[in-house]
Design an enzyme around this catalytic site. Structure first.
Site, PDB file in Angstrom:
ATOM      1  N   GLY A  13      38.524  39.065  38.969  1.00  0.00           N
ATOM      2  CA  GLY A  13      37.577  38.113  39.200  1.00  0.00           C
ATOM      3  C   GLY A  13      36.691  37.446  38.174  1.00  0.00           C
ATOM      4  O   GLY A  13      37.405  37.429  36.644  1.00  0.00           O
TER       5      GLY A  13
ATOM      6  N   GLU B 194      16.862  23.474  27.304  1.00  0.00           N
ATOM      7  CA  GLU B 194      16.315  24.193  28.319  1.00  0.00           C
ATOM      8  C   GLU B 194      15.285  23.337  28.992  1.00  0.00           C
ATOM      9  O   GLU B 194      14.408  22.812  28.477  1.00  0.00           O
ATOM     10  CB  GLU B 194      15.952  25.496  28.132  1.00  0.00           C
ATOM     11  CG  GLU B 194      15.018  26.263  29.125  1.00  0.00           C
ATOM     12  CD  GLU B 194      15.833  26.620  30.406  1.00  0.00           C
ATOM     13  OE1 GLU B 194      16.935  26.863  30.213  1.00  0.00           O
ATOM     14  OE2 GLU B 194      15.386  25.978  31.442  1.00  0.00           O
TER      15      GLU B 194
ATOM     16  N   HIS C  89      17.329  63.458  21.090  1.00  0.00           N
ATOM     17  CA  HIS C  89      16.655  63.266  19.586  1.00  0.00           C
ATOM     18  C   HIS C  89      17.826  63.396  18.620  1.00  0.00           C
ATOM     19  O   HIS C  89      18.441  64.238  18.487  1.00  0.00           O
ATOM     20  CB  HIS C  89      15.488  64.070  19.246  1.00  0.00           C
ATOM     21  CG  HIS C  89      14.942  63.656  18.043  1.00  0.00           C
ATOM     22  ND1 HIS C  89      14.194  62.527  17.595  1.00  0.00           N
ATOM     23  CD2 HIS C  89      15.140  64.046  16.844  1.00  0.00           C
ATOM     24  CE1 HIS C  89      13.677  62.295  16.510  1.00  0.00           C
ATOM     25  NE2 HIS C  89      14.385  63.535  15.736  1.00  0.00           N
TER      26      HIS C  89
ATOM     27  N   ALA D 235      27.664  41.580  38.309  1.00  0.00           N
ATOM     28  CA  ALA D 235      28.814  42.326  38.705  1.00  0.00           C
ATOM     29  C   ALA D 235      28.436  43.717  39.413  1.00  0.00           C
ATOM     30  O   ALA D 235      29.001  44.219  40.346  1.00  0.00           O
ATOM     31  CB  ALA D 235      29.712  42.832  37.538  1.00  0.00           C
TER      32      ALA D 235
ATOM     33  N   VAL E 247      21.149  32.683  30.836  1.00  0.00           N
ATOM     34  CA  VAL E 247      21.614  34.036  30.253  1.00  0.00           C
ATOM     35  C   VAL E 247      23.138  33.711  29.627  1.00  0.00           C
ATOM     36  O   VAL E 247      23.419  34.162  28.623  1.00  0.00           O
ATOM     37  CB  VAL E 247      22.182  35.116  31.258  1.00  0.00           C
ATOM     38  CG1 VAL E 247      22.672  36.280  30.912  1.00  0.00           C
ATOM     39  CG2 VAL E 247      21.070  35.365  32.143  1.00  0.00           C
TER      40      VAL E 247
HETATM   41  P1  NAD Z   1      20.947  30.989  34.877  1.00  0.00           P
HETATM   42  O1  NAD Z   1      20.323  30.542  35.906  1.00  0.00           O
HETATM   43  O2  NAD Z   1      20.717  32.442  34.120  1.00  0.00           O
HETATM   44  O3  NAD Z   1      20.440  29.717  33.730  1.00  0.00           O
HETATM   45  C1  NAD Z   1      20.421  28.511  33.928  1.00  0.00           C
HETATM   46  C2  NAD Z   1      19.420  27.740  33.141  1.00  0.00           C
HETATM   47  O4  NAD Z   1      19.606  26.532  33.052  1.00  0.00           O
HETATM   48  C3  NAD Z   1      17.984  28.044  33.575  1.00  0.00           C
HETATM   49  O5  NAD Z   1      17.265  28.517  32.575  1.00  0.00           O
HETATM   50  C4  NAD Z   1      17.657  26.695  33.997  1.00  0.00           C
HETATM   51  O6  NAD Z   1      16.377  26.604  33.954  1.00  0.00           O
HETATM   52  C5  NAD Z   1      18.339  25.559  32.949  1.00  0.00           C
HETATM   53  N1  NAD Z   1      18.664  24.318  33.583  1.00  0.00           N
HETATM   54  C6  NAD Z   1      18.968  23.994  34.741  1.00  0.00           C
HETATM   55  N2  NAD Z   1      19.069  22.804  35.113  1.00  0.00           N
HETATM   56  C7  NAD Z   1      19.102  22.209  33.743  1.00  0.00           C
HETATM   57  C8  NAD Z   1      19.294  20.940  33.025  1.00  0.00           C
HETATM   58  N3  NAD Z   1      19.684  19.769  33.846  1.00  0.00           N
HETATM   59  N4  NAD Z   1      18.970  20.842  31.850  1.00  0.00           N
HETATM   60  C9  NAD Z   1      18.718  22.130  31.074  1.00  0.00           C
HETATM   61  N5  NAD Z   1      18.484  23.202  31.510  1.00  0.00           N
HETATM   62  C10 NAD Z   1      18.666  23.316  32.729  1.00  0.00           C
HETATM   63  O7  NAD Z   1      22.333  30.422  34.897  1.00  0.00           O
HETATM   64  P2  NAD Z   1      23.597  30.749  33.869  1.00  0.00           P
HETATM   65  O8  NAD Z   1      23.134  31.226  32.609  1.00  0.00           O
HETATM   66  O9  NAD Z   1      24.693  29.751  34.166  1.00  0.00           O
HETATM   67  O10 NAD Z   1      24.210  31.999  34.736  1.00  0.00           O
HETATM   68  C11 NAD Z   1      25.106  32.100  35.814  1.00  0.00           C
HETATM   69  C12 NAD Z   1      24.866  33.340  36.575  1.00  0.00           C
HETATM   70  O11 NAD Z   1      25.948  34.442  35.652  1.00  0.00           O
HETATM   71  C13 NAD Z   1      23.662  34.029  36.510  1.00  0.00           C
HETATM   72  O12 NAD Z   1      23.048  34.350  37.685  1.00  0.00           O
HETATM   73  C14 NAD Z   1      23.443  35.077  35.387  1.00  0.00           C
HETATM   74  O13 NAD Z   1      22.855  36.239  35.710  1.00  0.00           O
HETATM   75  C15 NAD Z   1      25.002  35.558  35.464  1.00  0.00           C
HETATM   76  N6  NAD Z   1      25.473  36.170  34.238  1.00  0.00           N
HETATM   77  C16 NAD Z   1      25.079  37.331  33.847  1.00  0.00           C
HETATM   78  C17 NAD Z   1      25.284  37.696  32.574  1.00  0.00           C
HETATM   79  C18 NAD Z   1      24.697  39.050  32.171  1.00  0.00           C
HETATM   80  O14 NAD Z   1      24.320  40.107  32.988  1.00  0.00           O
HETATM   81  N7  NAD Z   1      24.621  39.639  30.902  1.00  0.00           N
HETATM   82  C19 NAD Z   1      25.823  36.994  31.594  1.00  0.00           C
HETATM   83  C20 NAD Z   1      26.282  35.644  32.023  1.00  0.00           C
HETATM   84  C21 NAD Z   1      25.873  35.259  33.283  1.00  0.00           C
END
Ligand code: NAD
Length: 456
Positions: free
Chosen positions: A37, A200, A445, A306, A180
């Site tokens: 996936g 953002e 430790h 995941a 993220v």
């Molecule tokens: P997210 O929801 O984490 O972040 C999207 C961001 O975009 C938010 O902060 C939001 O406020 C902003 N945003 C939305 N519309 C906007 C606009 N028009 N202009 C500017 N900013 C805007 O989504 P993501 O980063 O795309 O990630 C998608 C999913 O994948 C999430 O659920 C995330 O948890 C998951 N993911 C997890 C990991 C990890 O666990 N390390 C890594 C990558 C992705």
């Protein structure tokens, strides 16, 4: 006919297939691209592989602070990308092998539900029809394309999949969305010397995380030269230009990372399937409103991670095979990590959430409920191992404790390698440990994990 059909072979689908097969159930798993996936193919694994390469380069370049002299440190992005592909292939092959070992049938193709009754679900794939007893939908999520003028069909625009597929670095990048995905790609490109601007919409980057922790990252990244704009709305894109409420920014590439949406492809025939904001509604045991249809993973729109998907798959299969102890998924104890440098890792409620909870319950203001919980914080430098390995860094570990019950409500950290021991904090939150119970756990430790002990 007496089998379980699973649509989608990501962490939810392959986990479900493996455990259902192990339990003696016949399983047919449909996957249209590759097993693993989003996570394995175009998400967690390729991102972390590239980030590791970038970190190696960054650390080599900055090795002087550890007494190591380097000269002419360079990198070859094409090679980093090649290694990423090799890592992905290896892990996907591993999943294939595991499913083979369990004699699980994998059908490569796009599956589509044709019809459903309470007795059977009919699925079509590669011109062939399959009649299953139960269906588990694990179709995941897709990148959300915001309705901003100039995004669609713009050759300068990347989503995270396109960014991962590239074999060369962009000369410069504007990242729309400081969540993220946005902040992990900002880390990758910045460490490899690409000028980065993050835009953002909300008042803070990573708006869903503890803001004290996020503030430390923001300050560090801004000092390092990443241009971060918050409370900034994108008005339109024009070629390589991003027009915002805070000015116009241009770059060779524009990465759009503004969230993901549940993927309902192939499910049109399930017209009475209950949805909420485009995601499949499930009960505590991953059952949908249709008696023989279950769903797990991103398609349920709960927490798109995941490790949540695989836990949901375990619960769904247990329920379907009537082998489930009455145990709900502890959504309050799901750890999450952001692979920035330094890493952020957290579990449980943030300070903002705890405060909001008490304000709601007591009908009082934030100041009036402040005595309901304790906030303990320490810089990571209280750990000897952290000081030894993180020259010039401070980090932070923050623990929230319910004052009356003395239980650990949440832990929020910034500092390497907090992703590697956040599971210890998850355990405490999941089991409802009190401070004195958690205190009895012995931490090795010298490890950075000792910071948790220091806070107890
Ligand atoms: P997210 O929801 O984490 O972040 C999207 C961001 O975009 C938010 O902060 C939001 O406020 C902003 N945003 C939305 N519309 C906007 C606009 N028009 N202009 C500017 N900013 C805007 O989504 P993501 O980063 O795309 O990630 C998608 C999913 O994948 C999430 O659920 C995330 O948890 C998951 N993911 C997890 C990991 C990890 O666990 N390390 C890594 C990558 C992705």
């Amino acid at each position: 006919m007496n089998f379980l059909a699973i649509i989608g072979g990501g962490p939810a689908g392959y986990t479900a297939a493996e455990i259902a097969s192990k339990a003696g159930k016949d399983v047919v798993l449909f996957e249209q691209t590759a097993l693993g996936g989003t996570c394995l193919n175009v998400g967690c694994i390729p991102t972390k592989t590239l980030l590791y390469g970038a970190k190696q380069y960054f650390n080599a370049k900055n090795a002087a602070k550890y007494g190591v002299t380097t000269s002419d440190v360079s990198f070859d992005y094409a090679k980093m990308a090649q290694r990423k592909t090799k890592v992905v292939r290896k892990l996907v092959a591993g999943i294939k092998q595991r499913l083979n070992n369990e004699h699980c049938t994998v059908v490569n193709g796009a599956a589509e539900v044709v019809s459903r009754t309470d007795e059977k679900v009919v699925i079509r794939c590669n011109e062939q029809e399959f009649e299953a007893e139960n269906l588990l939908i694990c179709t995941g999520s897709v990148n959300f394309v915001p309705p901003i003028s100039g995004v669609k069909d713009n050759p300068a625009v990347w989503d995270s999949t396109a960014a991962l597929a590239a074999t060369a670095l962009p000369e410069s990048i504007v990242i729309v969305g400081g969540g993220v995905i946005g902040m992990e790609f900002a880390t990758l490109y910045h460490e490899l010397g690409v000028p980065v601007t993050v835009i953002e919409a909300m008042p803070a980057i990573l708006p869903n995380l503890d803001q004290e922790v996020v503030g430390i990252l923001r300050e560090k990244y801004q000092k390092a030269g990443i241009n971060i704009l918050t409370e900034t709305k994108v008005l339109a894109l024009q070629g390589n230009e991003v027009q915002t409420t805070n000015g116009t920014f241009s770059a060779e590439r524009i990465l759009i990372s503004v969230g993901r949406r549940a993927n309902l492809q192939g499910l049109d025939a399930l017209s009475d399937l209950e949805l909420n904001r485009g995601a499949i509604v499930v009960d505590d045991f991953m059952k949908t409103n249709l008696p023989n249809v279950y769903a797990a993973g991103d398609v349920t729109g709960k927490i798109m991670l995941a490790h949540v998907a695989s836990r949901q798959a375990e619960v769904a299969v247990g329920r379907m095979l009537k082998q489930l102890p009455l145990q709900r998924i502890a959504y309050n104890a799901i750890p999450s990590v952001v692979y920035t440098n330094p890493e952020i890792a957290c579990v449980g409620m943030s300070e903002q959430e705890v405060s909001r909870f008490y304000q709601d319950m007591e009908g009082k203001s934030a100041e009036e409920v402040r005595d309901k919980y304790e906030v303990r914080t320490l810089p990571m430098t209280y750990s000897g191992r952290f000081v030894a390995e993180n020259e010039g860094e401070t980090g932070l570990c923050k623990m929230l404790i319910d004052k009356r019950q003395q239980t650990v409500l949440g832990v929020h950290m910034i500092g390497n390698p907090c992703s590697e021991f956040v599971a210890a904090a998850s355990f405490a939150v999941r089991m409802g440990y009190t401070v004195s119970e958690f205190k009895q756990v012995v931490f090795p430790h010298p490890t950075v994990s000792e910071i948790l002990k220091e806070l107890l």
